[in-house]
Design an enzyme around this catalytic site. Structure first.
Site, PDB file in Angstrom:
ATOM      1  N   CYS A 161       0.802  -1.223   0.000  1.00  0.00           N
ATOM      2  CA  CYS A 161       0.000   0.000   0.000  1.00  0.00           C
ATOM      3  C   CYS A 161       0.836   1.274   0.000  1.00  0.00           C
ATOM      4  O   CYS A 161       0.283   2.372   0.001  1.00  0.00           O
ATOM      5  CB  CYS A 161      -0.980  -0.048   1.160  1.00  0.00           C
ATOM      6  SG  CYS A 161      -2.007  -1.527   1.048  1.00  0.00           S
ATOM      7  N   HIS A 294      -3.048   8.392   5.636  1.00  0.00           N
ATOM      8  CA  HIS A 294      -3.207   7.023   5.155  1.00  0.00           C
ATOM      9  C   HIS A 294      -4.628   6.568   5.523  1.00  0.00           C
ATOM     10  O   HIS A 294      -5.293   5.944   4.715  1.00  0.00           O
ATOM     11  CB  HIS A 294      -2.140   6.127   5.773  1.00  0.00           C
ATOM     12  CG  HIS A 294      -2.124   4.742   5.210  1.00  0.00           C
ATOM     13  ND1 HIS A 294      -2.001   4.505   3.860  1.00  0.00           N
ATOM     14  CD2 HIS A 294      -2.243   3.528   5.795  1.00  0.00           C
ATOM     15  CE1 HIS A 294      -2.042   3.196   3.642  1.00  0.00           C
ATOM     16  NE2 HIS A 294      -2.195   2.582   4.789  1.00  0.00           N
ATOM     17  N   LYS A 326      -9.957   7.936   1.536  1.00  0.00           N
ATOM     18  CA  LYS A 326     -10.364   6.527   1.461  1.00  0.00           C
ATOM     19  C   LYS A 326     -11.810   6.346   1.917  1.00  0.00           C
ATOM     20  O   LYS A 326     -12.449   5.350   1.599  1.00  0.00           O
ATOM     21  CB  LYS A 326      -9.428   5.660   2.310  1.00  0.00           C
ATOM     22  CG  LYS A 326      -8.016   5.574   1.724  1.00  0.00           C
ATOM     23  CD  LYS A 326      -7.153   4.575   2.467  1.00  0.00           C
ATOM     24  CE  LYS A 326      -5.767   4.437   1.860  1.00  0.00           C
ATOM     25  NZ  LYS A 326      -4.854   5.524   2.228  1.00  0.00           N
ATOM     26  N   HIS A 331      -9.840   1.908  -0.256  1.00  0.00           N
ATOM     27  CA  HIS A 331      -8.392   1.728  -0.191  1.00  0.00           C
ATOM     28  C   HIS A 331      -7.961   1.112  -1.520  1.00  0.00           C
ATOM     29  O   HIS A 331      -8.196  -0.061  -1.772  1.00  0.00           O
ATOM     30  CB  HIS A 331      -8.029   0.823   0.977  1.00  0.00           C
ATOM     31  CG  HIS A 331      -6.563   0.800   1.272  1.00  0.00           C
ATOM     32  ND1 HIS A 331      -5.625   1.317   0.398  1.00  0.00           N
ATOM     33  CD2 HIS A 331      -5.874   0.347   2.337  1.00  0.00           C
ATOM     34  CE1 HIS A 331      -4.413   1.167   0.921  1.00  0.00           C
ATOM     35  NE2 HIS A 331      -4.539   0.580   2.105  1.00  0.00           N
ATOM     36  N   PHE A 390       1.257  -2.629   4.815  1.00  0.00           N
ATOM     37  CA  PHE A 390       1.472  -3.912   5.483  1.00  0.00           C
ATOM     38  C   PHE A 390       2.959  -4.237   5.467  1.00  0.00           C
ATOM     39  O   PHE A 390       3.657  -3.958   4.495  1.00  0.00           O
ATOM     40  CB  PHE A 390       0.739  -5.016   4.723  1.00  0.00           C
ATOM     41  CG  PHE A 390      -0.639  -5.286   5.251  1.00  0.00           C
ATOM     42  CD1 PHE A 390      -1.232  -4.460   6.185  1.00  0.00           C
ATOM     43  CD2 PHE A 390      -1.346  -6.398   4.808  1.00  0.00           C
ATOM     44  CE1 PHE A 390      -2.506  -4.724   6.669  1.00  0.00           C
ATOM     45  CE2 PHE A 390      -2.622  -6.670   5.280  1.00  0.00           C
ATOM     46  CZ  PHE A 390      -3.203  -5.824   6.211  1.00  0.00           C
TER      47      PHE A 390
END
Lengths: 402, 409
Positions: A161, A294, A326, A331, A390
């Protein structure tokens, strides 16, 4: 060292295709979430996604499978960005100094899924001559290089991401080094069932909607699309009188080195990424006007990101607007930080901040100004854009008014 | 003064051996790793040869904890990273971890685990899969694993650019060392043989034997060549800022002093344009290193036995070097090792560093009927020679060309 500026933007996202449509939709708080249609979700507990709707492309694909490739979004957004920058018609440039960097999480996966779903007995059925060229992720940039006649360096950033921001950071270094004049950068993603399942089985998918920073937030909504921008040296842009959106001032990278999926609980890596970006840009935390978060809508990320922002921005933290688009476009994984970089530039150009929608219940642990539910006008000279992937793979980049 | 990026540790997990010593011994002896592949059922397909990693015991390098959740590529990368760090005699303590990053090139990454996972989803239903089945299936999860294993904090980046992935990762890493973004970078390339990789090459008729002749031999620059042999492995380096390496008294294999990368125009480019771009890429890299083409005393070629690729490379080398084009020694690791795709540039870098260290050039085997159009000085017997400056070529028929310069320090 040259200065590097943004001169062209392109967007394909769930609530709008094309920069103007998408920006207007974002400022109005238009939700792009709907029932997922590209595959059957009856065996899942979540059925919603932010898919791109009513998409048309002005090029002909060889066959139906090829039309399912990520190339349809990256091509469309890249074409818009190049036209916007005025570079699509430029002749006489040294094309060896035009490069491409695109981020994706698994943009190349959907054609395989499409084929194997129809003939699941043998995995080899997922491979087909018609799309043979598009299996290696690198095809995302080699196809764009072919389309637009770029002959400089190109690479695909596979960094989950934060892929888009990695691609932008890589391009900035090449521009600073003087190896290239122009870089087409960004990210693209479709919604692979594999990733949908991955998030679903980690219980990371929200059943209805994405509610970043809300106390009742239940996870992320998966999305798709592409965000592309044209970066060039200020010198190159000035010589051809290009219109400039913003200056790309720097980036900050870090790595949690902590866990394969969970972020560091106190946001140690996120703090380093934001601090490094500020220091590379030589900008004080006091001069940041907007944080494009984010903000995935997961319990862990939003709490961690809030803590990290407070640590970096100290007494100013509560006074800086922080929003997560988002909430509206989902996402978009490898494309997310690239799309958010495009939006960061638009915030500077338009002196406006898109909202965090679906914000209903304040969370005592997330107590910043999240621009709830309504976009607002504000003088925006400097934006930071966070991406925390991640595996603890963090990249923040920073844009400012030239 | 620009910082220098030097290599202080080499970690190899290769079909030619585990650890750089075994790899090198087999490479210089001309021992081929190519044989019928055992890890795939290829009964339905014409091309059966490959070069597989054998005899890796990852527990020796990574311990037992969590090992059963790791995929093949992660075991390759993790083991080679451990080998490189040990070879560099480097202790990544808490302070150094802040200045240590990882930058790996891989064309497919864990694509095959991702597609296996999807196959399971549609056969078994999504709710029957446990989260641990997706623990190590992201395309870049191998890199994340290594970053967590060594608790590194500076950055983690994966680059995918086809055949040039490993070269591009190393090229990018030297820039990040040169501009002070990190003191230490675990840099290199990894690729694993899988059905996916096989299908991608097979469908495009890139493998040796896909012409139906039954010849499945890697014959770089030989006029009988008919495609490459697929390979796999992980080749990882401890790359350090020179000052940092000197201050801790580390042994230094060499410096990676130059990098260049260009795109040759893609599928529709003719051979002339590809030759021009390959030559320009080599020149760009040589300029980046601040040397001249005359300084090159060994070329570690892309030479993977592809009909067009080898021809383009030979022509480009001759254009670059002019009259010396038929004199400068050229060799390729791919006659014995095969084509390791996104890892190949890193495999070539390992070979180049070991050539410098040992003053030896490994042989290119099977080049018995040299293609008159590829009339380079192909080294076909192991040869002793002082090596100071090596040019590494990485060329992808999809368009990417990348080169590195490796220099003695």
């Amino acid at each position: 060292m040259p200065r590097v500026v943004v001169t062209g933007l392109g967007l394909v996202i769930a609530n709008g295709i094309g920069v103007t449509n998408a920006w207007n939709a974002l400022m109005k708080g238009k939700d792009g979430t709907a029932t997922l249609t590209s595959f059957d979700t009856s065996q899942y507990k979540a059925h919603r996604a932010c898919e791109v709707k009513d998409f048309k492309i002005d090029t002909v694909f060889e066959n139906e499978t090829a039309a399912n490739t990520i190339h349809k979004y990256t091509y469309t957004a890249a074409k818009e960005a190049l036209r916007d920058s005025g570079l699509s018609e430029t002749t006489g440039c040294n094309r060896e100094r035009f490069g491409i960097a695109i981020g994706t999480l698994a943009g190349e996966l959907p054609p395989f899924e499409y084929l194997l779903r129809n003939a699941p007995d043998d995995k080899a059925n997922g491979f087909d001559m018609g799309v043979a060229l598009t299996y290696p992720p690198s095809s995302i940039t080699t196809l764009l290089s072919e389309d637009f006649g770029f002959e400089g360096p190109n690479m695909v950033s596979l960094n989950a991401c934060s892929s888009g921001n990695h691609a932008i950071a890589w391009a900035l270094d090449l521009l600073y080094e003087g190896k290239v004049d122009v870089m087409l950068v960004g990210g693209g993603e479709l919604i692979p069932q594999t990733e949908f399942t991955h998030f679903h089985n980690l219980k990371a998918l929200a059943p209805e909607k994405c509610q970043p920073f809300d106390k009742e937030r239940k996870g992320l909504v998966i999305g798709e699309g592409a965000g592309i921008m044209v970066l060039e040296t200020l010198d190159f842009a000035s010589k051809r009188n290009a219109e400039i959106y913003a200056e790309l001032k720097g980036y900050g990278m870090s790595c949690d080195g902590h866990h394969m999926t969970a972020p560091h609980p106190e946001g140690a890596g996120a703090i380093v990424a934001m601090s490094n970006a500020l220091s590379m840009a030589n900008i004080s935390y006091e001069n940041v006007d907007y944080i494009n978060a984010h903000g995935t809508g997961t319990s862990l990320n939003d709490r961690m990101e809030t803590m990290a922002i407070k640590s970096v921005f100290k007494e100013r933290a509560k006074g800086i607007p922080v929003s997560s688009i988002k909430s509206m476009i989902g996402h978009t994984m490898g494309a997310a930080s690239a799309i958010e970089s495009v939006v960061s530039c638009l915030a500077i150009k338009n002196n406006a901040i898109p909202p965090t929608i679906h914000y209903e219940t304040p969370d005592p642990e997330c107590d910043l100004d999240y621009v709830p539910n309504e976009g607002r006008e504000a003088k925006i000279n400097c934006v930071i854009n966070n991406s925390f992937a991640f595996g603890g793979n963090n990249v923040t980049n920073i844009f400012s008014r030239l | 003064m620009k910082k220098k990026a030097v290599i202080t540790g080499i970690g190899v997990v290769s079909p030619l051996g585990i650890g750089h010593q075994d790899f090198w011994d087999n490479l210089v002896s001309g021992n081929s790793a190519i044989a019928p592949m055992e890890c795939l059922d290829l009964s339905k397909y014409a091309c059966k040869n490959g070069a597989e990693v054998k005899g890796l015991n990852p527990e020796e390098f990574l311990g037992r904890k969590g090992l059963r959740y790791l995929n093949k590529g992660t075991k390759f990368l993790g083991s080679s990273a451990r080998l490189a760090v040990d070879d560099a005699n480097l202790e990544i303590d808490e302070e150094l971890a802040n200045d240590t990053g990882i930058l790996i090139g891989s064309s497919l990454g864990n694509f095959s685990q991702t597609t296996d996972y999807f196959h399971n989803i549609i056969r078994e239903g999504p709710s029957n899969l446990s989260p641990m089945q997706s623990y190590d299936v992201a395309l870049n999860s191998s890199i994340n694993y290594v970053s967590v294993f060594f608790k590194m904090k500076s950055f983690a980046r994966t680059i995918s650019s086809g055949f040039t992935s490993g070269t591009d990762a190393i090229g990018n890493a030297i820039k990040l060392i040169q501009n002070g973004k990190a003191k230490v970078i675990i840099a290199g390339g990894v690729e694993q043989i899988s059905l996916d990789l096989y299908m991608i090459f097979y469908m495009r008729k890139m493998l040796a034997g896909s012409d139906g002749t039954g010849n499945e031999i890697s014959m770089p620059f030989d006029k009988r060549r008919n495609g490459f042999i697929m390979s796999e492995g992980s080749y990882v380096f401890v790359m350090e800022d020179h000052e940092h390496a000197v201050s801790r008294g580390a042994k230094i294999y060499g410096e990676i002093s130059g990098y260049g990368s260009l795109f040759s125009g893609g599928r529709n480019s003719d051979i002339e344009k590809r030759v021009e771009k390959a030559r320009n890429t080599m020149k760009l890299c040589i300029d980046d290193s601040g040397i001249s083409p005359d300084d090159i005393d060994l070329i570690n070629a892309n030479g993977n036995s592809d009909k067009f690729s080898d021809l383009i490379e030979a022509k480009a080398i001759k254009e670059l070097l002019g009259g010396k084009g038929e004199e400068v020694p050229v060799h390729t690791v791919k006659s014995t090792l095969g084509e390791s795709y996104g890892a190949s540039g890193a495999a070539q870098t390992a070979s180049a560093l070991l050539s410098i260290k040992n003053s030896l050039v490994p042989p290119t085997i099977n080049c018995e009927e040299k293609d008159p159009e590829c009339n380079l000085n192909i080294v076909n017997k192991k040869c002793e020679k002082e090596v100071n400056t090596v040019l590494i070529n990485s060329f992808d028929l999809s368009g990417n060309n990348s080169c590195l310069i490796v220099k003695k320090v």
